[in-house]
Design a protein around this motif. Structure first.
Motif, PDB file in Angstrom:
ATOM      1  N   GLY A  64     -23.463 -67.257 -23.546  1.00 20.82           N
ATOM      2  CA  GLY A  64     -22.430 -66.879 -22.580  1.00 20.82           C
ATOM      3  C   GLY A  64     -22.692 -67.510 -21.235  1.00 20.82           C
ATOM      4  O   GLY A  64     -23.823 -67.487 -20.737  1.00 20.82           O
ATOM      5  N   ASP A 119     -19.907 -63.295 -23.538  1.00 24.33           N
ATOM      6  CA  ASP A 119     -20.941 -62.987 -24.538  1.00 24.33           C
ATOM      7  C   ASP A 119     -20.301 -63.240 -25.903  1.00 24.33           C
ATOM      8  O   ASP A 119     -19.589 -62.384 -26.418  1.00 24.33           O
ATOM      9  CB  ASP A 119     -21.388 -61.526 -24.374  1.00 24.33           C
ATOM     10  CG  ASP A 119     -22.448 -61.124 -25.389  1.00 24.33           C
ATOM     11  OD1 ASP A 119     -22.977 -62.005 -26.091  1.00 24.33           O
ATOM     12  OD2 ASP A 119     -22.757 -59.917 -25.463  1.00 24.33           O
ATOM     13  N   VAL A 124     -24.374 -58.391 -18.920  1.00 25.24           N
ATOM     14  CA  VAL A 124     -23.914 -58.591 -20.299  1.00 25.24           C
ATOM     15  C   VAL A 124     -23.810 -57.248 -21.006  1.00 25.24           C
ATOM     16  O   VAL A 124     -22.857 -57.014 -21.748  1.00 25.24           O
ATOM     17  CB  VAL A 124     -24.779 -59.624 -21.049  1.00 25.24           C
ATOM     18  CG1 VAL A 124     -26.227 -59.190 -21.177  1.00 25.24           C
ATOM     19  CG2 VAL A 124     -24.186 -59.890 -22.420  1.00 25.24           C
ATOM     20  N   THR A 155     -17.425 -56.024 -26.051  1.00 24.25           N
ATOM     21  CA  THR A 155     -17.611 -56.961 -27.154  1.00 24.25           C
ATOM     22  C   THR A 155     -17.303 -56.250 -28.472  1.00 24.25           C
ATOM     23  O   THR A 155     -17.421 -55.029 -28.568  1.00 24.25           O
ATOM     24  CB  THR A 155     -19.057 -57.486 -27.225  1.00 24.25           C
ATOM     25  OG1 THR A 155     -19.925 -56.385 -27.519  1.00 24.25           O
ATOM     26  CG2 THR A 155     -19.467 -58.145 -25.921  1.00 24.25           C
TER      27      THR A 155
END
Ligand code: GLY
Ligand code: MN
Ligand code: MN
Length: 477
Positions: A291, A301, A392, A415
């Motif tokens: 990322g 990510d 992240v 994510t």
């Protein structure tokens, strides 16, 4: 700053500085003021400070930027600001400390205490290896930071006075030891600041979403770069991909959002394989989890698992398609009002049933999916989602009932990244599965009525990945 901190950072091998040289160096320099344009984050950051101050009326909130961290002896890591600090004011210079005073009505007044560029009247600018302009480049002046970020900026030397008095004060601790030492800790109070900062950052504003789009776009280019280098990837192995992606991250952003994971063959079964020392072998898979962190510190990510030879073998394709189906089920579960954990549950249901079909589970899929059983997780290992933003693994300080146990809302970004991992020494799976690891990861924005995949430009079906690889390997992109 105390005496020690004001000492020049010099080394024993630095040449002597006789007074004649020092005096000569202090004279004869031209004007140095820069006109920095207003930073686009300024108005957003002011609104964020207002929201924070509203939670703690009548209190003082101290959020440091952090300081240089030593890598070895006198070499530091490249500075990267504490996330909450930059989120609240946009500053990215080291050593600064943001002090927000909340009025009794919760109105925010903020002052940034900063370490500015050294003047030309002391030796710092040409002798100090850590802060000197001739060593590390020009730091902005207090006026420049102020006009860029749109808030009052004072010299760091004024900080102790600003922190005196008996106003109830909360500190974001563990970021700057000098600030930690300045104020008596109150563990409960400070933990509450961490929690509130995490929760306030859960829903991204429009500017943050555009920064995340930028990070995803650069990340997609970095994946394309890696495939365009395939001949040298085959020659040099995993680190050629790591280096290729890093070049894109530095050229178009601030840095990597996290150390790139490049797992060829069985290395893909190590979740955070950042050693990246292996070979890339035709016929095997390679897992890339990488990322770009943009200039304003928002990171993508993204994970793809590629067939090294350009096309998946029948077995690889079968397993890949299972992970794809699990990921799609997870993405389909993302919408406002749904539990954050819905994507995980949807993805794990697909994977558990697929593992059952492969005859691997010691119990039925439904039994394995029982929270008190989870035997399927031998081959899925990790959670399917985490919040994404400037960190992240974003917003980690939130209260568990808010995240991960709470519900999704429009503006959150997470994510969806299920995987299947068959360890090379796993005697409970057929030999042909051993050493195969597959993960697919995308960055999903919760919209008003569903979800948008911010990393959609990178194909993720098995056919799509093969076509995309062929396009970029032949330099036709
Ligand atoms: N890149 C680390 C993760 O996917 O969480
Ligand atoms: Mn992730
Ligand atoms: Mn990842």
């Amino acid at each position: 700053m105390n005496e020690k901190e004001l000492e020049l950072h010099t080394e024993s091998h630095d040449p002597a500085v006789p007074e004649a040289y020092a005096a000569f160096m202090r004279t004869g320099w031209g004007g140095r003021d820069l006109e920095l344009p207003p930073h686009p984050v300024a108005a957003w950051a002011a609104a964020r400070r207002d929201r924070l101050a509203q939670v703690f009326p009548g209190e003082r909130l101290v959020v440091p930027a952090g300081r240089f961290k030593v890598r070895a002896n006198d070499t530091d890591y490249r500075f990267r600001c504490e996330t909450a600090h930059t989120w609240l004011c946009g500053n990215q210079t080291s050593d600064a400390v943001l002090v927000i005073t909340s009025g009794s009505d919760g109105a925010a007044e903020a002052v940034l205490y900063a370490r500015p560029s050294s003047g030309r009247d002391t030796d710092e600018f040409f002798r100090d290896r850590q802060y000197g302009e001739l060593w590390v480049g020009r730091r902005p002046s207090l006026r420049e930071i102020s006009s860029s970020l749109g808030l009052p900026v004072r010299h760091l030397a004024d900080l102790p006075e600003a922190l005196s008095g008996d106003t109830k004060t909360r500190v974001l601790r563990g970021v700057d030891s000098r600030v930690d030492a300045e104020i008596e800790p109150d563990a409960e109070r400070d933990a509450e600041l961490v929690r509130v900062l995490g929760e306030l950052r859960l829903v991204k504003d429009a500017w943050e979403i555009s920064e995340l789009r930028t990070a995803c776009d650069a990340t997609v280019l970095g994946f394309c770069d890696s495939v365009a280098e395939w001949d040298r990837v085959l020659e040099h192995g995993e680190r050629w991909i790591e280096g290729t992606f890093f070049r894109r991250a530095r050229a178009m952003g601030n840095d990597l959002g996290y150390d790139s994971i490049v797992g060829g063959g069985a290395h893909a079964t190590t979740l955070h394989w950042i050693e990246n020392s292996g070979a890339i072998v035709p016929g095997e898979l390679v897992l890339l989890d990488m990322g770009v962190e943009g200039h304003n510190l928002y990171t993508a990510d993204v994970t793809r698992t590629l067939p090294v030879s350009g096309s998946y073998s029948p077995l690889q394709r079968e397993l890949y398609d299972v992970v794809y189906a699990a990921q799609q089920a997870g993405i389909d579960a993302v919408r406002p009002g749904a539990p954050f954990l819905a994507a995980h549950q949807a993805a794990m249901s697909v994977l558990a049933h697929a593992l059952d079909d492969l005859g691997l589970l010691p119990v039925s899929a439904e039994e394995a999916l029982d929270p008190d059983n989870r035997t399927y997780a031998r081959w899925t290992l990790h959670g399917t989602s985490h919040m994404l933003g400037m960190d992240v693994h974003d917003c980690a300080g939130s209260a568990p009932e808010v995240y991960p146990k709470g519900d999704l809302a429009e503006g959150m970004v997470l994510t969806v990244e299920p995987g299947l991992y068959f360890q090379a020494d796993d005697l409970l799976v057929p030999e042909e599965l051993r050493g195969i690891g597959i993960r697919i990861e995308d960055d999903i924005l919760v919209t008003a009525d569903g979800a948008e995949n911010l990393s959609v430009a990178l194909p993720r079906t098995s056919d799509g990945v093969e076509e995309w690889m062929a396009l970029h390997r032949e330099g036709r992109a």
